[in-house]
Design a protein around this motif. Structure first.
Motif: not given
Length: 117
Positions: A76-81, A93-94, A98-117
């Protein structure tokens, strides 16, 4: 007459070096860089960096995060991952951004939130 001040800005940076293994939960007010291995949950109110040799297995809560190593868990990241090209992420991921470079491996779910954690 000179003004005296006992206040100073001390940037707190914690480093878990390559070759170091920690089992247990970590809680920090400052920034944290991991080049070793952590088995446990992490919470920091600062920035977290998991270097290319870093490995974390557990839940993470932080202000901002850059991952170039291996991560398994819920983050859980309140600003930038930022996922670098060498990163290997398995889990959920919450985050607000989010910034993802080509070649990065990600297996799971991602939820975007505009609320501060």
């Amino acid at each position: 007459m000179a003004k005296e001040s006992n206040d100073f800005n001390l940037q707190i940076i914690n480093l878990i070096a390559k070759g170091t293994r920690i089992s247990g939960n970590l809680d920090s007010d400052g920034d944290l860089r991991i080049d070793g291995e952590i088995l446990g949950n992490l919470e920091t109110r600062g920035r977290l960096v998991i270097g290319p040799t870093g490995k974390v297995d557990g839940d993470i809560s932080c202000k901002s995060c850059e991952i170039a190593g291996t991560y398994n868990g819920k983050i859980t990241v309140s600003e930038l991952l930022s996922l670098k090209s060498s990163s290997r992420i398995t889990g959920n991921i919450i985050t607000s951004k989010i910034s993802i470079e080509p070649g990065a491996y990600f297996n799971g779910n991602c939820a975007m939130s505009d609320e501060s954690q």
